[in-house]
Design an enzyme around this catalytic site. Structure first.
Site, PDB file in Angstrom:
ATOM      1  N   GLN A 146      -4.783  -0.249  -0.737  1.00  0.00           N
ATOM      2  CA  GLN A 146      -3.979  -1.205  -0.193  1.00  0.00           C
ATOM      3  C   GLN A 146      -2.949  -1.728  -1.208  1.00  0.00           C
ATOM      4  O   GLN A 146      -2.668  -1.036  -2.161  1.00  0.00           O
ATOM      5  CB  GLN A 146      -4.301  -2.252   0.855  1.00  0.00           C
TER       6      GLN A 146
ATOM      7  N   THR B 229      -3.474   7.019   9.630  1.00  0.00           N
ATOM      8  CA  THR B 229      -3.239   7.198  11.037  1.00  0.00           C
ATOM      9  C   THR B 229      -2.142   7.716  11.507  1.00  0.00           C
ATOM     10  O   THR B 229      -2.106   8.054  12.818  1.00  0.00           O
ATOM     11  CB  THR B 229      -2.917   5.716  11.393  1.00  0.00           C
ATOM     12  N   GLY B 230      -1.449   8.600  10.566  1.00  0.00           N
ATOM     13  CA  GLY B 230      -0.404   9.369  10.970  1.00  0.00           C
ATOM     14  C   GLY B 230       0.855   8.549  11.326  1.00  0.00           C
ATOM     15  O   GLY B 230       1.939   9.213  11.543  1.00  0.00           O
TER      16      GLY B 230
ATOM     17  N   LYS C 299      -0.977   5.575  -5.695  1.00  0.00           N
ATOM     18  CA  LYS C 299      -1.994   4.967  -6.596  1.00  0.00           C
ATOM     19  C   LYS C 299      -2.875   6.022  -6.708  1.00  0.00           C
ATOM     20  O   LYS C 299      -3.359   6.350  -7.989  1.00  0.00           O
ATOM     21  CB  LYS C 299      -2.763   3.910  -5.991  1.00  0.00           C
TER      22      LYS C 299
ATOM     23  N   GLY D 273       0.895  -1.105   0.076  1.00  0.00           N
ATOM     24  CA  GLY D 273       0.092   0.003   0.007  1.00  0.00           C
ATOM     25  C   GLY D 273       0.735   1.292   0.019  1.00  0.00           C
ATOM     26  O   GLY D 273       2.094   1.157   0.077  1.00  0.00           O
ATOM     27  N   ASP D 274       0.271   2.338   0.054  1.00  0.00           N
ATOM     28  CA  ASP D 274       0.829   3.711   0.107  1.00  0.00           C
ATOM     29  C   ASP D 274       1.940   3.912  -1.151  1.00  0.00           C
ATOM     30  O   ASP D 274       2.767   4.685  -1.144  1.00  0.00           O
ATOM     31  CB  ASP D 274       1.533   4.075   1.349  1.00  0.00           C
TER      32      ASP D 274
ATOM     33  N   GLY E 168      -6.019   5.677   2.339  1.00  0.00           N
ATOM     34  CA  GLY E 168      -5.873   6.937   2.082  1.00  0.00           C
ATOM     35  C   GLY E 168      -5.055   7.372   0.951  1.00  0.00           C
ATOM     36  O   GLY E 168      -4.044   6.938   0.574  1.00  0.00           O
ATOM     37  N   HIS E 169      -6.006   8.004  -0.370  1.00  0.00           N
ATOM     38  CA  HIS E 169      -5.319   8.447  -1.396  1.00  0.00           C
ATOM     39  C   HIS E 169      -5.242   9.973  -1.202  1.00  0.00           C
ATOM     40  O   HIS E 169      -6.053  10.639  -1.117  1.00  0.00           O
ATOM     41  CB  HIS E 169      -6.416   8.189  -2.511  1.00  0.00           C
TER      42      HIS E 169
HETATM   43  P1  IMP Z   1      -6.428  -3.257   8.511  1.00  0.00           P
HETATM   44  O1  IMP Z   1      -6.804  -3.197   7.172  1.00  0.00           O
HETATM   45  O2  IMP Z   1      -6.943  -1.796   9.231  1.00  0.00           O
HETATM   46  O3  IMP Z   1      -7.161  -4.425   9.183  1.00  0.00           O
HETATM   47  O4  IMP Z   1      -5.131  -3.392   8.765  1.00  0.00           O
HETATM   48  C1  IMP Z   1      -4.214  -4.568   8.439  1.00  0.00           C
HETATM   49  C2  IMP Z   1      -2.876  -4.122   7.981  1.00  0.00           C
HETATM   50  O5  IMP Z   1      -2.926  -3.524   6.874  1.00  0.00           O
HETATM   51  C3  IMP Z   1      -2.215  -3.163   9.097  1.00  0.00           C
HETATM   52  O6  IMP Z   1      -0.562  -3.600   8.831  1.00  0.00           O
HETATM   53  C4  IMP Z   1      -2.360  -2.020   8.510  1.00  0.00           C
HETATM   54  O7  IMP Z   1      -1.197  -0.918   8.522  1.00  0.00           O
HETATM   55  C5  IMP Z   1      -2.249  -2.347   6.843  1.00  0.00           C
HETATM   56  N1  IMP Z   1      -3.072  -1.452   5.968  1.00  0.00           N
HETATM   57  C6  IMP Z   1      -4.456  -1.394   5.778  1.00  0.00           C
HETATM   58  N2  IMP Z   1      -4.736  -0.189   5.014  1.00  0.00           N
HETATM   59  C7  IMP Z   1      -3.605   0.170   4.505  1.00  0.00           C
HETATM   60  C8  IMP Z   1      -3.332   1.149   3.494  1.00  0.00           C
HETATM   61  O8  IMP Z   1      -4.094   1.932   2.923  1.00  0.00           O
HETATM   62  N3  IMP Z   1      -1.885   1.688   3.366  1.00  0.00           N
HETATM   63  C9  IMP Z   1      -1.150   0.698   4.001  1.00  0.00           C
HETATM   64  N4  IMP Z   1      -1.374  -0.132   4.932  1.00  0.00           N
HETATM   65  C10 IMP Z   1      -2.637  -0.400   5.307  1.00  0.00           C
END
Ligand code: IMP
Length: 429
Positions: free
Chosen positions: A225, A306-307, A16, A12-13, A40-41
């Site tokens: 993600q 989440t910062g 995109k 992720g990140d 978060g986009h």
């Molecule tokens: P969840 O999706 O909140 O259940 O988190 C599961 C895992 O995916 C954790 O390690 C999060 O930090 C990661 N994660 C979820 N959404 C994102 C994203 O948009 N970007 C990066 N990591 C993510």
């Protein structure tokens, strides 16, 4: 015209949002198909930076229609707030411009409470979730006990089902996790209000998209993600609970495979991860600080949702090759190449080593990443490349770095981003 899918090849990140923003210029529909407001986009247009969690980032283009597909889990409170702030920033969001699948599942405060209680119960083995209730909402979906958006179309029934859901989770919270119960009545009333507001947006988006594709429309599927967070194909159990990979777009939007045109893999020029889990090429100290940034700029490596500071490392081409294969990637976009400027040497992990054996592929997929990375060293470049717009103007060493990635992944690079602005991109012939 076809269904083009944008996916992240890492954790992720990858950036995109801005790739979607570029491709949305030619799209009629821009659709989110997985995840929820854990995503978060970030998109920068002129002096405005949009941080979107649920609304597809492509809707910033006024000619597009946004779709939130059945594969998404929606927190109505977050969505309504996002509609409000996006409108306030001058983007028109109406029930005509934003369609929500009747079959998307609802995230409730009970899911958020469960997410927190479960993370706490995991102790040392915590996943590091975004605490947005994602896992529990998908749990209820697969256990066939979830609440879908279509339930909002009958407010009386919705209130009944919603209250029963909170009461059921309250039992788990108190008995299993010794946590405080939620006020089922108060939350139900609050969510009835949200349901009332969201009703005009809800419909069968699968029918709508299928019809549009038959009539020649261009649909852009916006993955959230990344491949390595995929529930089946990622670094399980340190994954999210949905399918961010390309095939998730078909299930998550209700579309057939024959529509697929391009599968665009978005890869950051280095590797980042937020949350727990394996990360073979992770770096620390000065290099890490250099790659992460200080947090002053919106595009520094701190979570949009989440910062949290992101973990950073060198590009892992073993994982990139894997992502190319799992998604059927037809082209790559490399983002944040500018961040590497000024580093004397760059490193690409080309293989893994364990017990004196070298592996160029993953024997058991990315679940087991207990290997030593083997690196190839490449020379860096000194120049600031943010102002460049042509491939031939890039320093030779930057071109060599990109060509090496392309060769290892076995997929052509079509676009390279060299800054956060819409026009800071280089098209590759
Ligand atoms: P969840 O999706 O909140 O259940 O988190 C599961 C895992 O995916 C954790 O390690 C999060 O930090 C990661 N994660 C979820 N959404 C994102 C994203 O948009 N970007 C990066 N990591 C993510």
């Amino acid at each position: 015209m076809a269904l083009n899918i944008v996916i992240g090849t890492q954790w992720g990140d990858e950036g995109k949002g801005r790739v979607v923003d570029l491709l949305a210029a030619e799209a009629d529909y821009v659709a989110r198909y997985n995840g929820g407001d854990n995503a978060g986009h970030t998109v920068t247009v002129g002096d405005k930076t949009f941080k979107l969690h649920l609304i597809p980032s492509g809707v910033i283009h006024p000619h597009t229609t946004g779709v939130i597909g059945n594969g998404v889990v929606i927190n109505p409170r977050v969505l309504l707030k996002e509609i409000e702030t996006t409108r306030a920033a001058g983007v028109e969001i109406t029930p005509e411009r934003l369609r929500i699948s009747h079959a998307a599942h609802i995230i409730t405060p009970a899911h958020l409470a469960l997410d927190a209680a479960r993370e706490q119960a995991r102790g040392e083995g915590k996943i590091g979730t975004t605490l947005r209730g994602i896992g529990p909402a998908y749990n209820h979906k697969t256990a066939r006990g979830g609440l879908r958006m279509e339930a909002m179309l009958d407010l009386e029934e919705f209130a009944e089902g919603f209250k029963a859901h909170v009461e059921m989770v309250n039992e788990q919270l108190t008995l299993l996790y010794r946590a405080e119960p939620l006020d089922a009545q108060a939350i139900t009333e609050q969510y009835l209000g949200y349901a009332h507001e969201l009703t005009p947006y809800i419909g069968n988006t699968s029918i709508r998209l299928n019809q549009a594709l038959r009539q020649g429309a261009n649909v852009l599927a916006e993955g959230a993600q990344g491949t390595l967070l995929d529930l089946d194909h990622g670094t399980y159990p340190y994954v999210t609970s949905s399918t961010p990979t390309a095939s998730g777009a078909l299930v998550g939007l209700g579309l057939g495979a024959s529509h697929v045109g391009r599968v665009i893999g978005v890869t950051k020029a280095f590797q980042t991860r937020v949350g727990e889990g394996p990360f073979p090429t992770e770096v620390f100290g000065e290099t890490a600080e250099r790659l992460r940034g200080t947090g002053d700029k919106p595009w520094d490596e701190f979570g949009t949702t989440t910062g949290r500071p992101r973990r950073v490392g060198w590009l892992d081409s073993v994982l990139l090759r894997y992502a190319a294969q799992i998604n059927g990637i037809t082209e790559l976009t490399i983002t944040k190449l500018d961040v590497l400027s000024g580093l004397e040497n760059l490193y690409i992990c080309t293989a893994y080593r364990k017990d004196r054996q070298t592996y160029s592929d993953l024997p058991l997929g990315p679940t087991d990443l207990d290997y030593e990375p083997e690196y190839e060293e490449l020379p860096g470049w000194e120049e600031d490349i943010m102002g460049l717009r042509k491939w031939e103007d890039l320093p030779q060493t930057a071109q060599a770095y990109l060509r090496r990635i392309e060769a290892i992944a076995g997929v052509p690079i079509r676009l390279v981003s060299v800054g956060p602005e819409r026009d800071q991109v280089i098209e590759v012939e």
